[in-house]
Design an enzyme around this catalytic site. Structure first.
Site, PDB file in Angstrom:
ATOM      1  CD1 TRP A 199      -2.686   1.691   0.596  1.00 25.21           C
ATOM      2  CD2 TRP A 199      -1.527   2.212   2.447  1.00 25.21           C
ATOM      3  NE1 TRP A 199      -3.136   2.895   1.058  1.00 25.21           N
ATOM      4  CE2 TRP A 199      -2.455   3.236   2.196  1.00 25.21           C
ATOM      5  CE3 TRP A 199      -0.685   2.308   3.558  1.00 25.21           C
ATOM      6  CZ2 TRP A 199      -2.561   4.360   3.018  1.00 25.21           C
ATOM      7  CZ3 TRP A 199      -0.798   3.424   4.371  1.00 25.21           C
ATOM      8  CH2 TRP A 199      -1.730   4.430   4.097  1.00 25.21           C
ATOM      9  CG  ASP A 366     -12.645  10.383  -1.719  1.00 31.07           C
ATOM     10  OD1 ASP A 366     -12.613   9.520  -0.818  1.00 31.07           O
ATOM     11  OD2 ASP A 366     -12.064  10.219  -2.815  1.00 31.07           O
ATOM     12  CE  LYS A 476     -10.793   7.456  -4.875  1.00 31.53           C
ATOM     13  NZ  LYS A 476     -10.243   8.534  -4.042  1.00 31.53           N
ATOM     14  CD1 TRP A 477     -15.523  -0.620  -6.838  1.00 36.47           C
ATOM     15  CD2 TRP A 477     -17.604  -0.067  -7.440  1.00 36.47           C
ATOM     16  NE1 TRP A 477     -16.332  -1.679  -6.522  1.00 36.47           N
ATOM     17  CE2 TRP A 477     -17.623  -1.366  -6.885  1.00 36.47           C
ATOM     18  CE3 TRP A 477     -18.815   0.482  -7.890  1.00 36.47           C
ATOM     19  CZ2 TRP A 477     -18.795  -2.115  -6.775  1.00 36.47           C
ATOM     20  CZ3 TRP A 477     -19.972  -0.274  -7.785  1.00 36.47           C
ATOM     21  CH2 TRP A 477     -19.965  -1.555  -7.230  1.00 36.47           C
ATOM     22  CG  ASP A 478     -11.697   3.311  -2.113  1.00 43.21           C
ATOM     23  OD1 ASP A 478     -10.813   2.479  -2.391  1.00 43.21           O
ATOM     24  OD2 ASP A 478     -11.506   4.280  -1.360  1.00 43.21           O
ATOM     25  CG  MET A 479     -12.605  -3.669  -2.490  1.00 43.32           C
ATOM     26  SD  MET A 479     -11.208  -4.451  -1.696  1.00 43.32           S
ATOM     27  CE  MET A 479     -10.287  -5.051  -3.083  1.00 43.32           C
ATOM     28  CG  ASP A 548      -4.716   5.668  -0.959  1.00 42.75           C
ATOM     29  OD1 ASP A 548      -5.396   6.172  -1.868  1.00 42.75           O
ATOM     30  OD2 ASP A 548      -5.205   4.968  -0.053  1.00 42.75           O
TER      31      ASP A 548
HETATM   32  C1  DGJ Z   1      -8.855   5.038  -0.110  1.00 38.07           C
HETATM   33  C2  DGJ Z   1      -8.676   5.780  -1.393  1.00 38.07           C
HETATM   34  O1  DGJ Z   1      -7.581   5.325  -2.090  1.00 38.07           O
HETATM   35  C3  DGJ Z   1      -8.565   7.264  -1.076  1.00 38.07           C
HETATM   36  O2  DGJ Z   1      -8.301   7.988  -2.246  1.00 38.07           O
HETATM   37  C4  DGJ Z   1      -9.839   7.706  -0.440  1.00 38.07           C
HETATM   38  O3  DGJ Z   1     -10.890   7.582  -1.359  1.00 38.07           O
HETATM   39  C5  DGJ Z   1     -10.109   6.882   0.812  1.00 38.07           C
HETATM   40  N1  DGJ Z   1     -10.057   5.476   0.539  1.00 38.07           N
HETATM   41  C6  DGJ Z   1     -11.463   7.233   1.379  1.00 38.07           C
HETATM   42  O4  DGJ Z   1     -11.798   6.425   2.423  1.00 38.07           O
END
Ligand code: DGJ
Length: 728
Positions: A199, A366, A476-479, A548
């Site tokens: 990460w 976000d 933006k589809w986060d995980m 990130d």
């Molecule tokens: C992880 C993403 O990579 C960030 O850009 C942001 O959207 C955070 N999650 C939000 O919780």
């Protein structure tokens, strides 16, 4: 004809642009691999296999001691029938046996490329782009068929492969391993490249000599992961960015995977790639089929750079889909590093005002707009607007943003569930979990069980309701976590090892449905940055948030490593505040701008805190990027300096017709009384003259590529240069 079969020699010859791939049916129907490399006009028998009796390599036919599967270069080896190397397939049968024996049954050559049911894959537009060979193998005893699918792209050095297992027998079987591909190359003079990371430190480039035995990379996280990417390449020891052979393998899959390279006793290299067989099995009832994901195999005789450009062309045009596929990507501003969870409509609008003024085209709201989400401990799953932060709802905010001339985009994390959420209180069994075991949290959250159709259905419903409720043009589809204690309340004991793969099938079906319901929305995938930067996700979402880590200097390596496989148009890159939030580094705004312009430019900082000069500089960057973005996003990328070998960095993006180019150079540390820097360019037309807009100098493409161009003296740390070139 890209694919031919000679019945007398039983040789299959696949010819992509400059590539040949040759197989032969030998002995009693075994499928052998003969060659993969530079295109040859004919593949004839004398060049084919040689056999020899070798001790401790058993013989399927006792009359022929020279034949053993243990030494035969195979296309899809099975377990237990004389090959001791790692198999591509292993099936557990009702009687406890794991032995199979697949022989040639039939084949078919068709034009075009069939879709893979339920899975992302490259595709064609028009039957003429490619030809496909379906090679059917059969295990007589079980009535099991394996179809090996090879697609040859005529205009690219690309062959894609996948495998279909079909149970035509009367009994239920359990697949323990089903690789997508196996290639046994009769050569070991290779080094292996792969992309390990972590990460905020994704996709380092690693290149190591092969040794005898097995070396492998993979993920057991239920996701392709930050830690390894589903990609490996075999390159010659002498291969460079622009010279020598490279053989790339890229798996179109977003879950746990495995890629192994095994050097055997007779100097052959076995590459096997596919779903990770660790903790996997699949119950295959009579009449059922199992489809493996696809592997995209690229051959380059012109170095690693050419391999990358082939992946870029294919993935940009024949993996990514939808309205946005070949469109200029909007310059966005994202509020995450500006506000984290601490925002309301007024704060957002104060950022949006300045962003719009600067020429930004899209505002992305976000994490934190839903449920009680004031921190990361709560509300995932409760996809309902937080009225305290957004009293006018998303629609009110989106309309205000639209009035400023910007599009509105929204963050989601639909695959997750917070323990502190109404969704969890109502459905505690909807997460991935095992009875009587702790449900380990990561970032205070659990993973929703996407192997369950009812869970997928509910998520689709909730996300659709939000997307229908406001003019949302980007998602933006986060995980943000990986799977632990993998179990599902909805599956019987003997199907628990199917969950990780079923999860992916569920996710893919949700994404297929959503992207067809909302074709106008630009989707960007994210997993704590680049934790799922893989071809599987690119099929549904043409962009990925690369990392990130937004520090310009860290990004040099991250973007370089990512570009080994993935096109610039897929890489989100943002200018953020200094000191940088991940590493505390202070870099000039110019350098942050240049590094972000080397991908899909965006901003992620509280622009209300910028000085007037900084706002002016940002405005200039934005208008500059608008003038170069077509070349950057859709031109050909040539990597000029490898930041893993030295501290500095250089790339050039060249338009397809070679009339325009953009050079980026970053000199990381200044040196007292240091040397001058000159950089040799690539990809230009040697016969054209180019004007460097920034210096108003004119040089020939041949001069720029051979003699190079002078770079201004690096008089401070983190100095960057951007030159635009235009042919006269
Ligand atoms: C992880 C993403 O990579 C960030 O850009 C942001 O959207 C955070 N999650 C939000 O919780």
């Amino acid at each position: 004809m890209p694919i031919s079969f000679d019945p007398s020699s039983k040789i299959f010859h696949l010819q992509a642009k400059n590539t040949s791939y040759v197989m032969q049916i030998v002995n009693e129907g075994y499928l052998a691999h003969l060659y993969w490399g530079k295109r040859v006009r004919h593949a004839r028998v004398p060049n084919s296999l040689r056999f020899k009796d070798r001790g401790f390599s058993p013989n399927p036919n006792k009359e022929d001691r020279s034949f053993s599967l243990d030494t035969l270069p195979q296309e899809y080896p099975a377990y237990g029938n004389t090959d001791f190397r790692g198999p591509a397939v292993q099936i557990e049968q009702p009687n406890g046996s794991r032995i199979t024996d697949f022989r040639y049954d039939s084949h078919e050559i068709i034009s075009g490329k069939p879709k893979l049911s339920g899975l992302p894959a490259t595709y064609v537009e028009g039957e003429n782009e490619a030809e496909t060979l379906k090679l059917r193998l059969k295990d007589e005893v079980l009535g099991l068929y394996i179809t090996l699918m090879y697609t040859v792209f005529k205009e690219l050095n690309v062959i894609t492969r996948s495998t279909l297992i079909e149970n035509n027998g009367l009994e239920t079987q359990h697949i323990l391993k089903a690789a997508s591909i196996n290639v046994d190359i009769r050569d070991t003079r290779f080094e292996m490249m792969n992309l390990p990371g972590a990460w905020v430190r994704e996709r380092d480039v690693e290149r190591l000599s092969l040794r005898r035995g097995v070396q492998s990379v993979g993920s057991r996280r239920g996701s392709s992961s930050h830690h390894q990417n589903p990609f490996i390449a075999l390159v010659r020891p002498e291969t460079t960015e622009s010279l020598g052979e490279a053989f790339g393998f890229s798996l179109v899959y977003s879950g746990s995977f495995d890629a192994s390279v095994e050097i055997d006793q007779t100097n052959q290299t076995r590459v096997t790639m596919g779903i990770n067989s660790f903790d996997f099995s699949w119950k295959l009832e009579p009449s059922e089929v199992f489809q493996t994901p696809e592997v995209v195999m690229v051959y380059s005789s012109e170095g690693i750079g050419e391999m990358s450009r082939t992946y870029h062309t294919l993935y940009r045009n024949r993996l990514c889909r939808g309205e946005h596929r070949n469109k200029e990507r909007p310059i966005l501003i994202n509020n995450w590093e500006a506000t984290y969870f601490d925002f309301d409509e007024n704060k957002i609008m104060s950022i949006a005002d300045i962003a719009a003024e600067a020429g930004i085209e899209l505002f992305v709201l976000d994490d934190g707009w839903f449920g009680e989400r004031d921190n990361d401990k709560t509300s995932l799953g409760d996809w309902f607007i937080n009225k305290e932060k957004l009293p006018n709802g998303l629609v009110g905010l989106a309309e205000k943003i639209n009035e400023k001339g910007m599009k509105f985009g929204l963050w989601f994390e639909p695959e997750m569930i917070s323990v502190d959420s109404d969704l969890y209180r109502n459905h505690p069994d909807w997460c991935i979990h095992v009875p009587n075991r702790r449900r380990s949290e990561s970032r205070n959250q659990l993973v929703l069980d996407f192997s369950r159709p009812d869970v997928c259905e509910e998520v689709l419903k909730r996300v659709t309701a939000i997307l229908d409720s406001a003019p949302i043009e980007y998602v933006k589809w986060d995980m943000n976590r990986n799977m632990t204690e993998i179990g599902s309340a909805a599956l019987p004991a003997n199907r628990q090892k199917e969950i990780a793969h079923r999860y992916l099938l569920g996710l893919y079906s949700v994404l297929e449905e959503l992207t067809s319901r909302f074709p106008h929305i630009l989707f960007e995938s994210c997993s704590g940055g680049g934790g799922r930067f893989d071809p599987g996700m690119l099929y549904y979402m043409p962009q990925t948030w690369t990392s990130d880590n937004t520090d310009a200097i860290s990004r040099l390596r991250i973007q370089h490593g990512t570009s080994l496989v993935y096109p610039v148009s897929s890489m989100g890159a943002h200018v953020s505040e200094v000191p940088n939030h991940q590493v505390g580094r202070i870099t000039p705004l110019e350098t942050r701008g240049h590094v972000a312009m080397d991908g899909n430019l965006g901003y992620e900082l509280d622009v209300t805190k910028l000085s007037d000069e900084e706002k002016e500089e940002m405005k200039k960057q934005i208008s500059l990027y608008k003038s170069i973005r077509m070349t950057v996003q859709y031109g050909d990328l040539y990597r000029l300096i490898d930041p893993f070998k030295c501290q500095n960095y250089g790339t050039i993006h060249v338009s397809e017709d070679k009339t325009k180019a953009v050079l980026f150079y970053v000199h990381v540390l200044a040196e007292a009384n240091g040397p001058f820097q000159t950089i040799k360019l690539s990809g230009l037309d040697p016969d054209k003259d180019y004007r460097i807009i920034e210096t108003n100098e004119v040089y020939g493409g041949d001069e720029l590529m051979n003699m190079g161009v002078n770079i201004p003296y690096p008089n401070h740390d983190f100095k960057s240069v951007m030159y635009r070139l235009e042919s006269l």
